[in-house]
Design a protein around this motif. Structure first.
Motif, PDB file in Angstrom:
ATOM      1  N   GLN A  72      26.383  49.842  53.936  1.00 28.72           N
ATOM      2  CA  GLN A  72      26.337  48.386  53.901  1.00 28.72           C
ATOM      3  C   GLN A  72      27.184  47.863  52.739  1.00 28.72           C
ATOM      4  OE1 GLN A  72      24.519  46.553  56.406  1.00 28.72           O
ATOM      5  NE2 GLN A  72      24.685  48.669  57.172  1.00 28.72           N
ATOM      6  N   LYS A  73      27.764  46.673  52.956  1.00 28.89           N
ATOM      7  CA  LYS A  73      28.629  46.067  51.940  1.00 28.89           C
ATOM      8  C   LYS A  73      27.798  45.164  51.014  1.00 28.89           C
ATOM      9  CE  LYS A  73      32.641  45.934  55.048  1.00 28.89           C
ATOM     10  NZ  LYS A  73      32.020  46.265  56.345  1.00 28.89           N
ATOM     11  N   TYR A  74      28.372  44.889  49.833  1.00 28.87           N
ATOM     12  CA  TYR A  74      27.661  44.147  48.793  1.00 28.87           C
ATOM     13  C   TYR A  74      28.068  42.672  48.769  1.00 28.87           C
ATOM     14  CZ  TYR A  74      26.417  48.770  46.997  1.00 28.87           C
ATOM     15  OH  TYR A  74      25.931  50.042  46.875  1.00 28.87           O
ATOM     16  N   ASP A  75      27.136  41.838  48.293  1.00 25.94           N
ATOM     17  CA  ASP A  75      27.490  40.451  47.986  1.00 25.94           C
ATOM     18  C   ASP A  75      28.455  40.479  46.808  1.00 25.94           C
ATOM     19  OD1 ASP A  75      25.649  39.850  49.910  1.00 25.94           O
ATOM     20  OD2 ASP A  75      24.209  38.857  48.577  1.00 25.94           O
ATOM     21  N   PHE A  76      29.241  39.414  46.647  1.00 28.03           N
ATOM     22  CA  PHE A  76      30.276  39.463  45.597  1.00 28.03           C
ATOM     23  C   PHE A  76      30.598  38.079  45.042  1.00 28.03           C
ATOM     24  CE2 PHE A  76      32.388  38.988  49.649  1.00 28.03           C
ATOM     25  CZ  PHE A  76      33.348  38.028  49.422  1.00 28.03           C
ATOM     26  N   ILE A  77      31.154  38.100  43.839  1.00 31.19           N
ATOM     27  CA  ILE A  77      31.741  36.915  43.207  1.00 31.19           C
ATOM     28  C   ILE A  77      33.242  37.158  43.144  1.00 31.19           C
ATOM     29  CG2 ILE A  77      31.934  35.584  41.073  1.00 31.19           C
ATOM     30  CD1 ILE A  77      29.036  36.308  40.438  1.00 31.19           C
ATOM     31  N   SER A  78      34.039  36.206  43.639  1.00 31.39           N
ATOM     32  CA  SER A  78      35.498  36.347  43.611  1.00 31.39           C
ATOM     33  C   SER A  78      36.044  35.844  42.271  1.00 31.39           C
ATOM     34  CB  SER A  78      36.135  35.547  44.758  1.00 31.39           C
ATOM     35  OG  SER A  78      35.813  36.140  46.003  1.00 31.39           O
ATOM     36  N   ILE A  79      36.973  36.601  41.711  1.00 33.08           N
ATOM     37  CA  ILE A  79      37.632  36.243  40.452  1.00 33.08           C
ATOM     38  C   ILE A  79      39.083  35.904  40.770  1.00 33.08           C
ATOM     39  CG2 ILE A  79      38.265  37.036  38.145  1.00 33.08           C
ATOM     40  CD1 ILE A  79      35.261  36.776  38.530  1.00 33.08           C
ATOM     41  N   SER A  80      39.536  34.760  40.232  1.00 33.28           N
ATOM     42  CA  SER A  80      40.948  34.374  40.443  1.00 33.28           C
ATOM     43  C   SER A  80      41.854  35.387  39.767  1.00 33.28           C
ATOM     44  CB  SER A  80      41.197  32.980  39.866  1.00 33.28           C
ATOM     45  OG  SER A  80      40.391  32.016  40.532  1.00 33.28           O
ATOM     46  N   VAL A  81      42.935  35.723  40.460  1.00 34.98           N
ATOM     47  CA  VAL A  81      43.856  36.722  39.922  1.00 34.98           C
ATOM     48  C   VAL A  81      45.283  36.158  39.905  1.00 34.98           C
ATOM     49  CG1 VAL A  81      42.440  38.621  40.740  1.00 34.98           C
ATOM     50  CG2 VAL A  81      44.257  37.749  42.205  1.00 34.98           C
ATOM     51  N   THR A  82      46.081  36.818  39.078  1.00 36.47           N
ATOM     52  CA  THR A  82      47.503  36.481  39.016  1.00 36.47           C
ATOM     53  C   THR A  82      48.299  37.731  39.313  1.00 36.47           C
ATOM     54  OG1 THR A  82      47.538  36.954  36.636  1.00 36.47           O
ATOM     55  CG2 THR A  82      47.089  34.680  37.295  1.00 36.47           C
ATOM     56  N   SER A  83      49.579  37.580  39.418  1.00 33.01           N
ATOM     57  CA  SER A  83      50.447  38.720  39.709  1.00 33.01           C
ATOM     58  C   SER A  83      50.264  39.787  38.633  1.00 33.01           C
ATOM     59  CB  SER A  83      51.903  38.262  39.754  1.00 33.01           C
ATOM     60  OG  SER A  83      52.746  39.370  39.985  1.00 33.01           O
ATOM     61  N   GLY A  84      50.117  41.037  39.042  1.00 30.07           N
ATOM     62  CA  GLY A  84      49.949  42.142  38.104  1.00 30.07           C
ATOM     63  C   GLY A  84      48.499  42.385  37.701  1.00 30.07           C
ATOM     64  N   PHE A  85      47.580  41.538  38.151  1.00 32.66           N
ATOM     65  CA  PHE A  85      46.162  41.691  37.825  1.00 32.66           C
ATOM     66  C   PHE A  85      45.612  42.895  38.585  1.00 32.66           C
ATOM     67  CE2 PHE A  85      41.647  40.774  38.051  1.00 32.66           C
ATOM     68  CZ  PHE A  85      41.362  40.121  36.860  1.00 32.66           C
ATOM     69  N   PHE A  86      45.003  43.844  37.840  1.00 29.47           N
ATOM     70  CA  PHE A  86      44.493  45.016  38.568  1.00 29.47           C
ATOM     71  C   PHE A  86      43.159  45.484  37.970  1.00 29.47           C
ATOM     72  CE2 PHE A  86      44.987  49.576  40.096  1.00 29.47           C
ATOM     73  CZ  PHE A  86      44.618  49.270  41.403  1.00 29.47           C
ATOM     74  N   ALA A  87      42.842  46.785  38.060  1.00 26.72           N
ATOM     75  CA  ALA A  87      41.497  47.306  37.808  1.00 26.72           C
ATOM     76  C   ALA A  87      40.967  46.986  36.407  1.00 26.72           C
ATOM     77  CB  ALA A  87      41.484  48.799  38.054  1.00 26.72           C
ATOM     78  N   SER A  88      41.769  47.216  35.363  1.00 29.08           N
ATOM     79  CA  SER A  88      41.269  46.983  34.004  1.00 29.08           C
ATOM     80  C   SER A  88      40.917  45.515  33.783  1.00 29.08           C
ATOM     81  CB  SER A  88      42.294  47.453  32.964  1.00 29.08           C
ATOM     82  OG  SER A  88      43.529  46.804  33.164  1.00 29.08           O
TER      83      SER A  88
END
Length: 202
Positions: free
Chosen positions: A25-41
């Motif tokens: 089953q998948k989780y509920d989530f909060i979306s975070i705004s991202v910009t170009s180059g935004f990744f895991a860290s």
């Protein structure tokens, strides 16, 4: 094991795609705004204040902080997945779909080791030893002073004989001749020439 596109301290790389619980089953989530180059860290830094189950990051496209189904975070909008809603508990799998990557939060140990033994040892023996011997202390001096001289023969020995030795024998000189001259013949009479017995009567 899968090679993570980026190693993230405190999080385990699960695999590509969306994160799933043990029941897929998948989780509920909060979306975070991202910009170009935004990744895991950067996604980790944005999600960590919310103490999530983990996060899903797609470079320069999306960052989702993941929570158990029905969770709420003050001041933030919680979203449900479009399908497979109901994720709860630790993240176990990823669905290998899309271009994003799943990272699961690594919780600290559930029980810290005890700082001391479960039962404190006694600080002293159950029965304290006596502070001094049970018997009386020995006398500091002998019960009786020792004699200054031997017990037998109390007087000092003489330094010389008590009397001077005699210059001659203490007995008298022997007589020069016998006290009586010896007899010239036997003292008994001469034997009879015939028997002295009388002849028996007829």
């Amino acid at each position: 094991p899968l090679e993570a596109p980026e190693e993230i301290v405190g999080f385990e790389y699960i695999g590509p795609g969306l994160c799933l619980d043990s029941s897929d089953q998948k989780y509920d989530f909060i979306s975070i705004s991202v910009t170009s180059g935004f990744f895991a860290s950067e996604c980790k830094a944005a999600c960590s204040p919310f103490s999530p189950r983990g996060f899903h990051a797609e470079e320069g496209v999306s960052c989702r902080c993941l929570f158990d189904d029905g969770a709420s975070i003050d001041g933030n909008t919680m979203n449900d997945p479009t399908t497979g809603d109901g994720g709860n508990g630790p993240i176990v799998y990823s669905d290998y779909t899309g271009d994003g990557h799943c990272y699961a939060y690594i919780p600290p140990p559930t029980h810290a080791p005890s700082a001391s033994p479960s039962k404190t040892p006694s600080s002293s023996p159950t029965t304290s030893p006596s502070s001094s011997p049970t018997t009386q202390a020995p006398s500091t001096i002998p019960t009786s002073s020792p004699t200054k001289a031997p017990i037998i023969g109390t007087a000092s020995p003489s330094s010389s004989p008590t009397q001077s030795p005699s210059s001659s024998p203490t007995t008298a000189s022997p007589s020069t001749s016998p006290s009586k001259a010896p007899s010239t013949s036997p003292t008994t009479a001469s034997p009879s020439t015939s028997p002295t017995t009388v002849s028996p009567s007829t």
